[in-house]
Design an enzyme around this catalytic site. Structure first.
Site, PDB file in Angstrom:
ATOM      1  N   ASN A  88      -2.678 -25.670   6.164  1.00 15.55           N
ATOM      2  CA  ASN A  88      -1.870 -24.917   6.457  1.00 15.55           C
ATOM      3  C   ASN A  88      -1.921 -23.777   6.246  1.00 15.55           C
ATOM      4  O   ASN A  88      -2.120 -23.411   5.471  1.00 15.55           O
ATOM      5  CB  ASN A  88      -0.986 -25.307   5.494  1.00 15.55           C
ATOM      6  N   LYS A 118      -0.309 -21.500   7.359  1.00 20.84           N
ATOM      7  CA  LYS A 118       0.617 -20.641   7.180  1.00 20.84           C
ATOM      8  C   LYS A 118       0.842 -19.007   8.021  1.00 20.84           C
ATOM      9  O   LYS A 118       1.095 -19.361   9.291  1.00 20.84           O
ATOM     10  CB  LYS A 118       0.595 -20.047   5.588  1.00 20.84           C
ATOM     11  N   HIS A 169       8.364 -28.126   3.450  1.00 20.06           N
ATOM     12  CA  HIS A 169       7.037 -26.863   2.095  1.00 20.06           C
ATOM     13  C   HIS A 169       8.025 -26.244   1.755  1.00 20.06           C
ATOM     14  O   HIS A 169       8.961 -26.139   1.690  1.00 20.06           O
ATOM     15  CB  HIS A 169       6.445 -26.209   3.505  1.00 20.06           C
ATOM     16  N   GLU A 209       7.652 -23.359   0.403  1.00 20.70           N
ATOM     17  CA  GLU A 209       8.409 -22.302   1.053  1.00 20.70           C
ATOM     18  C   GLU A 209       9.428 -21.863   2.095  1.00 20.70           C
ATOM     19  O   GLU A 209      10.055 -21.118   2.045  1.00 20.70           O
ATOM     20  CB  GLU A 209       6.903 -21.676   1.847  1.00 20.70           C
ATOM     21  N   GLU A 248       3.325 -31.529  -3.743  1.00 18.93           N
ATOM     22  CA  GLU A 248       2.847 -29.507  -4.142  1.00 18.93           C
ATOM     23  C   GLU A 248       3.513 -29.033  -5.231  1.00 18.93           C
ATOM     24  O   GLU A 248       4.457 -29.828  -4.639  1.00 18.93           O
ATOM     25  CB  GLU A 248       2.904 -29.239  -3.144  1.00 18.93           C
ATOM     26  N   GLY A 291      -0.726 -21.464  -4.263  1.00 14.96           N
ATOM     27  CA  GLY A 291      -0.814 -20.402  -4.335  1.00 14.96           C
ATOM     28  C   GLY A 291      -1.057 -18.923  -5.453  1.00 14.96           C
ATOM     29  O   GLY A 291      -1.463 -18.338  -5.484  1.00 14.96           O
ATOM     30  N   SER A 324      -3.475 -25.401  -4.379  1.00 10.23           N
ATOM     31  CA  SER A 324      -4.498 -24.248  -4.765  1.00 10.23           C
ATOM     32  C   SER A 324      -5.714 -25.574  -5.586  1.00 10.23           C
ATOM     33  O   SER A 324      -6.976 -25.134  -6.356  1.00 10.23           O
ATOM     34  CB  SER A 324      -4.458 -23.755  -6.417  1.00 10.23           C
TER      35      SER A 324
HETATM   36  C1  PEP Z   1       0.123 -25.189   0.705  1.00  9.94           C
HETATM   37  O1  PEP Z   1       1.103 -24.125   1.206  1.00  9.94           O
HETATM   38  O2  PEP Z   1       0.452 -26.163   1.107  1.00  9.94           O
HETATM   39  C2  PEP Z   1      -0.732 -24.938  -0.502  1.00  9.94           C
HETATM   40  C3  PEP Z   1      -1.014 -26.213  -1.602  1.00  9.94           C
HETATM   41  O3  PEP Z   1      -1.259 -23.813  -0.294  1.00  9.94           O
HETATM   42  P1  PEP Z   1      -2.574 -23.002  -1.602  1.00  9.94           P
HETATM   43  O4  PEP Z   1      -3.614 -24.423  -1.233  1.00  9.94           O
HETATM   44  O5  PEP Z   1      -3.013 -21.912  -1.045  1.00  9.94           O
HETATM   45  O6  PEP Z   1      -1.590 -23.237  -2.672  1.00  9.94           O
END
Ligand code: PEP
Length: 251
Positions: free
Chosen positions: A9, A11, A95, A97, A167, A173, A213
């Site tokens: 992803n 973003k 997601h 976000e 997630e 992040g 992460s």
């Molecule tokens: C994501 O954006 O779905 C995500 C898991 O980000 P990150 O791997 O940076 O934590």
């Protein structure tokens, strides 16, 4: 046997030129990988260029969002038909976000998933608890509501085209990853929820990704868990070598 799926992803990152450079590097690094599905989700503006770059390769395309209407007076929105037209196979919905900053709800996630499925796009439905929810011992209830809401009224066939991404919001992040045991615990709950909503057979087949992460140095131990069928990768997917290393950990 569930084929693992590793999705990147990107973003709100990459110009068209940067997206093509990243995709070209990734494509070369993963060209020999088998037994793993590899997906990239660039921003809308780079979908066409990335689609052309991955043509004929083992990398496939996802969008990061979709609207449920097909056309009309919905300024700024993009439909499933438009995404299919660009070569997308998957679309990320819900997601954290988008839930946090753009008002996405379980209901809107469900509407988006349904619209995507109608047009032959496979939704990656994201779920995950906030840190305060985990600390208040509310993880299971939050995940149950998100899964039930996200997959509400989907047919058996439709469910098999869905991927669920677990997630934990506190791990996205932040550099703070769920332990493999924490991930496995929630993935197993999600599989039971799908069994309840559909059947054991569907639950056995549906793929559940972990996201939060994921990096080359923690991917293998997460992916080794019984109910972890892949990863949704944010930050590390912006580096071709790191993302390719995560793909290799799954293959
Ligand atoms: C994501 O954006 O779905 C995500 C898991 O980000 P990150 O791997 O940076 O934590």
């Amino acid at each position: 046997m569930r084929t693992p799926i590793i999705a990147g992803n990107w973003k709100l990152n990459t110009t068209v030129g940067e997206a093509v450079t990243l995709t070209t590097a990734l494509k070369a690094l993963v060209a020999q990988e088998r037994g793993v599905e590899i997906v990239v989700a660039p921003p809308f503006t780079a979908l066409a260029a990335v689609s052309a770059t991955i043509a004929g390769s083992n990398v496939c395309l996802a969008a990061q969002n979709v609207y449920w209407e097909e056309s009309g007076a919905f300024t700024g929105e993009v439909s499933s038909t438009m995404l299919k037209d660009l070569g997308c196979e998957y679309v990320i919905v819900g997601h954290s976000e988008r839930r946090q900053y753009f008002g996405e709800t379980n209901e809107s996630v469900n509407r988006k998933a349904k619209a995507a499925l109608t047009l032959g796009l496979k939704p990656i439905i994201c779920v995950g608890e906030l840190l305060e929810e985990r600390e208040a011992d509310r993880t299971e209830g939050v995940i149950a509501a998100q899964v039930a809401g996200g997959i509400a009224d989907l047919s058996t066939t439709d469910l098999l085209s869905c991927v669920i991404a677990y997630e934990p919001v506190w791990a996205i992040g932040t550099g703070r990853t769920a332990t493999p045991a924490q991930a496995q615990e929630v993935h197993s709950i999600i599989r039971s929820l799908v069994a309840l909503a559909a059947s054991d057979d569907i639950a056995d087949q549906i793929r559940i990704q972990y996201g939060g992460s994921v990096k080359p140095d923690n991917a293998a131990e997460l992916l080794a868990k019984q109910d972890v069928d892949g990863a949704l990768v944010g930050g590390a997917s912006l580096d071709a070598a790191s993302f390719a290393a995560i793909v290799k950990a799954a293959s």
